[in-house]
Design an enzyme around this catalytic site. Structure first.
Site, PDB file in Angstrom:
ATOM      1  N   ASN A 161       1.446  -1.119  -0.453  1.00  0.00           N
ATOM      2  CA  ASN A 161       0.505  -0.216  -0.082  1.00  0.00           C
ATOM      3  C   ASN A 161       1.036   1.593   0.117  1.00  0.00           C
ATOM      4  O   ASN A 161       1.849   1.435   1.049  1.00  0.00           O
ATOM      5  CB  ASN A 161      -0.857  -0.065   1.250  1.00  0.00           C
ATOM      6  CG  ASN A 161      -1.729   1.242   1.179  1.00  0.00           C
ATOM      7  OD1 ASN A 161      -1.993   2.054   0.581  1.00  0.00           O
ATOM      8  ND2 ASN A 161      -1.989   1.466   2.883  1.00  0.00           N
ATOM      9  N   LYS A 168       0.031   4.588  -0.166  1.00  0.00           N
ATOM     10  CA  LYS A 168      -0.230   5.477   0.459  1.00  0.00           C
ATOM     11  C   LYS A 168      -0.425   6.750  -0.216  1.00  0.00           C
ATOM     12  O   LYS A 168      -0.726   6.556  -1.205  1.00  0.00           O
ATOM     13  CB  LYS A 168      -0.077   5.486   2.007  1.00  0.00           C
ATOM     14  CG  LYS A 168      -0.256   3.865   2.912  1.00  0.00           C
ATOM     15  CD  LYS A 168       0.349   4.074   4.272  1.00  0.00           C
ATOM     16  CE  LYS A 168       0.294   3.440   4.594  1.00  0.00           C
ATOM     17  NZ  LYS A 168       0.551   2.995   7.056  1.00  0.00           N
ATOM     18  N   HIS A 200      -9.389   0.456   5.027  1.00  0.00           N
ATOM     19  CA  HIS A 200      -7.579   1.197   5.308  1.00  0.00           C
ATOM     20  C   HIS A 200      -9.054   1.604   7.098  1.00  0.00           C
ATOM     21  O   HIS A 200      -9.229   2.718   6.555  1.00  0.00           O
ATOM     22  CB  HIS A 200      -7.083   1.492   4.580  1.00  0.00           C
ATOM     23  CG  HIS A 200      -5.597   1.674   5.292  1.00  0.00           C
ATOM     24  ND1 HIS A 200      -5.803   2.600   5.860  1.00  0.00           N
ATOM     25  CD2 HIS A 200      -4.503   0.383   4.600  1.00  0.00           C
ATOM     26  CE1 HIS A 200      -4.021   1.988   6.400  1.00  0.00           C
ATOM     27  NE2 HIS A 200      -3.274   0.956   5.780  1.00  0.00           N
ATOM     28  N   GLU A 259      -6.802   3.920   7.821  1.00  0.00           N
ATOM     29  CA  GLU A 259      -6.276   5.487   7.917  1.00  0.00           C
ATOM     30  C   GLU A 259      -7.846   6.618   7.023  1.00  0.00           C
ATOM     31  O   GLU A 259      -8.453   7.644   7.317  1.00  0.00           O
ATOM     32  CB  GLU A 259      -5.148   5.781   6.867  1.00  0.00           C
ATOM     33  CG  GLU A 259      -4.201   5.450   7.698  1.00  0.00           C
ATOM     34  CD  GLU A 259      -2.409   5.042   6.946  1.00  0.00           C
ATOM     35  OE1 GLU A 259      -2.488   4.948   5.677  1.00  0.00           O
ATOM     36  OE2 GLU A 259      -1.756   4.538   7.362  1.00  0.00           O
ATOM     37  N   GLU A 309      -5.062  -5.537  10.302  1.00  0.00           N
ATOM     38  CA  GLU A 309      -4.732  -4.696  10.547  1.00  0.00           C
ATOM     39  C   GLU A 309      -4.596  -3.984  12.233  1.00  0.00           C
ATOM     40  O   GLU A 309      -5.416  -3.202  12.001  1.00  0.00           O
ATOM     41  CB  GLU A 309      -4.068  -3.724   9.265  1.00  0.00           C
ATOM     42  CG  GLU A 309      -4.336  -4.422   8.459  1.00  0.00           C
ATOM     43  CD  GLU A 309      -3.804  -2.859   7.676  1.00  0.00           C
ATOM     44  OE1 GLU A 309      -2.632  -3.294   6.627  1.00  0.00           O
ATOM     45  OE2 GLU A 309      -4.009  -2.456   7.034  1.00  0.00           O
ATOM     46  N   GLY A 318       2.784   2.002  11.453  1.00  0.00           N
ATOM     47  CA  GLY A 318       3.473   2.455  11.087  1.00  0.00           C
ATOM     48  C   GLY A 318       3.983   2.500  12.025  1.00  0.00           C
ATOM     49  O   GLY A 318       5.012   3.925  11.943  1.00  0.00           O
ATOM     50  N   SER A 377       3.761  -2.695  10.444  1.00  0.00           N
ATOM     51  CA  SER A 377       5.226  -2.835  10.255  1.00  0.00           C
ATOM     52  C   SER A 377       5.600  -4.179   9.638  1.00  0.00           C
ATOM     53  O   SER A 377       6.596  -5.206  10.991  1.00  0.00           O
ATOM     54  CB  SER A 377       5.528  -1.904  11.637  1.00  0.00           C
ATOM     55  OG  SER A 377       4.648  -1.550  11.971  1.00  0.00           O
ATOM     56  N   GLY A 427       3.512  -1.455   4.291  1.00  0.00           N
ATOM     57  CA  GLY A 427       3.168  -0.062   4.041  1.00  0.00           C
ATOM     58  C   GLY A 427       4.387   0.158   4.051  1.00  0.00           C
ATOM     59  O   GLY A 427       4.871   0.810   2.624  1.00  0.00           O
TER      60      GLY A 427
HETATM   61  C1  PEP Z   1      -0.737  -0.683   6.258  1.00  0.00           C
HETATM   62  O1  PEP Z   1      -0.904   1.110   5.935  1.00  0.00           O
HETATM   63  O2  PEP Z   1      -1.659  -1.079   6.274  1.00  0.00           O
HETATM   64  C2  PEP Z   1       1.256  -0.737   6.979  1.00  0.00           C
HETATM   65  C3  PEP Z   1       0.369  -2.263   7.192  1.00  0.00           C
HETATM   66  O3  PEP Z   1       1.607  -0.006   7.026  1.00  0.00           O
HETATM   67  P1  PEP Z   1       3.177  -0.378   7.392  1.00  0.00           P
HETATM   68  O4  PEP Z   1       3.233  -1.151   6.963  1.00  0.00           O
HETATM   69  O5  PEP Z   1       3.716   0.839   7.561  1.00  0.00           O
HETATM   70  O6  PEP Z   1       2.786  -0.223   9.178  1.00  0.00           O
END
Ligand code: PEP
Length: 258
Positions: A12, A14, A98, A100, A170, A176, A216, A237
């Protein structure tokens, strides 16, 4: 033991990468990832970069998805993008719900449900994101929050739709932040999601459902996650923005699955 499902690693991007920057990354990924068999790979660039990325990745093993969609097919909805638009731009998948979008843009389980239906109608594979916040986990609400995301987000979806779907667990506190759920914490919720699907969609759909972990994920932690029974891949991400680290995750997922 039953054979595991084919892994899927999804990136992703973003709100990162302009068109030219996304093109660079897509070329790097095509070179680094295209000769890895045995794993499906998906990237979700910003809307403005979908066409250029899809053109570069055409004929490769890497699929392209949107990060969101609107539920109507067309109309006076300034700023929105529909399923047919994503499809025509080269997408096969779309991320829906998602955290966010839930956190910053007023996404609710009801809007998620409309978007899932629109994606399926538009022949896009929805990647439904579910997961609890830190305070919900601390209040022991993880399972009830995930259940509500599933019950409401997937309300009225028939067996054919459920069979196409991908779900990403998630935990919001792990996105993040550098904090990854332990493999046991992740497995516990993935198992819960598969059990939910077994009750709602039946045994065969539950067994083939791919459930991705997100939060992460990095080259160094993917193998441990993939070794868990109900973890079938990752939604990545930050680490998907660099061709080498994303390729490291793709390769790491294979090692564990093979
Ligand atoms: C995401 O936004 O779906 C995500 C998992 O981000 P990150 O890997 O940066 O934690």
């Amino acid at each position: 033991m039953m054979a595991k499902r084919r892994p899927l690693i999804a990136g992703n991007w973003k709100m990162f990468k302009t068109g030219p920057e996304a093109a660079e990354l897509a070329k790097g990924l095509k070179a680094a990832v295209s000769d890895m068999g045995g794993v499906d790979v998906l990237v979700a660039p910003a809307f403005t970069a979908i066409t250029v990325v899809a053109d570069i990745l055409k004929g490769s093993a890497i699929d392209v998805g949107g990060q969101d969609l609107f539920w109507e097919t067309e109309g006076a909805y300034t700023g929105q993008v529909s399923a047919p638009m994503l499809k025509a731009a080269g997408c096969s998948h779309v991320i829906v719900g998602h955290s966010e979008r839930r956190q910053y843009f007023g996404e609710t389980n009801e809007t998620v449900n409309r978007k899932i239906k629109a994606a399926l109608k538009g022949d896009l594979v929805p990647v439904l994101c579910v997961g609890e916040s830190e305070s919900e986990r601390e209040a022991q609400e993880t399972f009830s929050v995930v259940k509500e995301h599933l019950d409401k987000g997937l309300e009225g979806i028939d067996g054919d739709g459920l069979a196409k779907l991908i779900i990403a667990y998630e935990p919001v506190w792990a996105i993040g932040t550098g904090k990854t759920a332990t493999t046991e914490q992740a497995q516990e919720v993935h198992g819960f999601i598969r059990d939910w699907m077994e009750k709602v969609g039946g045994n065969s759909i539950a067994n083939t459902l791919r459930i991705l972990y997100g939060g992460s994920v990095k080259p160094g932690n993917i193998a441990g996650l993939m070794a868990m029974e109900d973890i079938d891949g990752a939604l990545v991400g930050g680490a998907s923005l660099d061709a080498d680290s994303f390729a490291g995750i793709v390769g790491g997922s294979l090692g564990a699955a093979g």
